[in-house]
Design an enzyme around this catalytic site. Sequence first.
Site, PDB file in Angstrom:
ATOM      1  N   GLU A 109       0.839  -1.201   0.000  1.00 43.73           N
ATOM      2  CA  GLU A 109       0.000   0.000   0.000  1.00 43.73           C
ATOM      3  C   GLU A 109       0.870   1.247   0.000  1.00 43.73           C
ATOM      4  O   GLU A 109       1.929   1.271   0.648  1.00 43.73           O
ATOM      5  CB  GLU A 109      -0.845  -0.050   1.291  1.00 43.73           C
ATOM      6  CG  GLU A 109      -2.114   0.751   1.251  1.00 43.73           C
ATOM      7  CD  GLU A 109      -2.934   0.565   2.529  1.00 43.73           C
ATOM      8  OE1 GLU A 109      -3.363  -0.578   2.827  1.00 43.73           O
ATOM      9  OE2 GLU A 109      -3.127   1.567   3.229  1.00 43.73           O
ATOM     10  N   ASP A 111       0.111   5.300   0.695  1.00 46.81           N
ATOM     11  CA  ASP A 111      -1.012   6.114   1.186  1.00 46.81           C
ATOM     12  C   ASP A 111      -0.739   7.601   1.225  1.00 46.81           C
ATOM     13  O   ASP A 111       0.304   8.025   1.722  1.00 46.81           O
ATOM     14  CB  ASP A 111      -1.318   5.770   2.662  1.00 46.81           C
ATOM     15  CG  ASP A 111      -1.724   4.336   2.866  1.00 46.81           C
ATOM     16  OD1 ASP A 111      -2.203   3.716   1.921  1.00 46.81           O
ATOM     17  OD2 ASP A 111      -1.560   3.860   4.007  1.00 46.81           O
ATOM     18  N   GLU A 113      -2.992  10.287   3.280  1.00 51.00           N
ATOM     19  CA  GLU A 113      -4.171  10.455   4.132  1.00 51.00           C
ATOM     20  C   GLU A 113      -4.182  11.882   4.659  1.00 51.00           C
ATOM     21  O   GLU A 113      -3.173  12.355   5.193  1.00 51.00           O
ATOM     22  CB  GLU A 113      -4.138   9.475   5.315  1.00 51.00           C
ATOM     23  CG  GLU A 113      -4.339   8.038   4.887  1.00 51.00           C
ATOM     24  CD  GLU A 113      -4.272   7.064   6.044  1.00 51.00           C
ATOM     25  OE1 GLU A 113      -5.123   6.168   6.097  1.00 51.00           O
ATOM     26  OE2 GLU A 113      -3.372   7.196   6.895  1.00 51.00           O
TER      27      GLU A 113
END
Length: 293
Positions: A109, A111, A113
């Site tokens: 993953e 990310d 955010e």
Amino acid sequence: MALRLASLVLLCSAISLLAIASAAPANASFSFNETFDVMWAEDHFKTSSDGQIWYLYLDNRSGCGFQTRQRYRFGWFSMKLKLVGGDSAGVVTAYYMCSDLGAAPTRDELDFEFLGNRTGQPYTLQTNVYKDGVGGREMRHTLWFDPTADFHSYSILWNTHQIVFFVDRVPIRVHKNNGGASSHFPDEKPMYMFSSIWNADDWATRGGLEKTDWGNAPFVSSYMDFQADGCRWEEPGPACAAATGEQWWDQSEAWGLTETQQEDLGWVGRNLVTYDYCKDTERFPEPPEECNL
Ligand SMILES: *[C@@H]1O[C@H](CO)[C@@H](O)[C@H](O)[C@H]1NC(C)=O
Ligand SMILES: *[C@@H]1O[C@H](CO)[C@@H](O)[C@H](O)[C@H]1NC(C)=O
Ligand SMILES: *[C@@H]1O[C@H](CO)[C@@H](O)[C@H](O)[C@H]1NC(C)=O
Ligand SMILES: *[C@@H]1O[C@H](CO)[C@@H](O)[C@H](O)[C@H]1NC(C)=O
């Protein structure tokens, strides 16, 4: 910063020319459904009347998310986001790549955010990298602009040498490979691109002290201009199976940062980083291997 940004333009236009060359022309109308599926809560998803801006809604019943139909492996991935304005404490807007549709124990993953905040308090951008289900590689940044006032681009460059997180073409984080088979560098699994909004008031804002004020719902994040100039896994093409050096993101210019990009990254590091797992000696008495690269 204005000067720095100006100095980036040359290099970046080189990248964006490449990026645009093989993607659809900027002005071609983009069909959301051809590229994406809404993952959950279709009634919390809307588009502008011309279909070019995508809105995700969060209220006390649900958040919402969409994902690409394709998986990709290596390339340049970019989206423009405008985040929830006003009081957004507790609300997380995410934009990430992930190898699996759920929280699979061996997922990779990458990310972005965005952690909301009380009115007038700064958003935090948290990035993270997972390899085979192991994350814990958080970095946190503040931004040099208000991300709720307008659209800004958030991009990932991914090849076998490095993963670079960009904000408006400024590199804010580099995750390097050590050249061999490594336990920290995602380079095997193709990934979907996901976008979502959800309530995370148990941890997001001031460590969970600030709760979501549902009186301000619905919270809306906006997305547009998705670009994926990379190998498409579901429609195998050049350079999907391995790095062949045929694609621009596989070539030596894309293996490291340019001098200007290094300067920009240094400026970001000195001024905007609020947390770096590599420097968290309480958590990691022995710094993880990638921190020494
Ligand atoms: C985009 O395309 C539309 C319709 O073809 C045209 O009217 C408009 O001028 C174009 N906009 C830009 C910025 O090229
Ligand atoms: C896209 O898919 C959604 C849900 O399946 C549907 O409601 C919508 O009309 C579709 N839009 C277009 C432009 O086909
Ligand atoms: C959700 O919000 C609506 C509108 O503010 C309110 O009427 C409803 O009671 C809330 N539901 C829950 C489960 O809190
Ligand atoms: C929210 O604002 C407070 C006060 O300025 C700050 O300490 C915090 O880092 C900000 N961001 C988050 C996500 O809590």
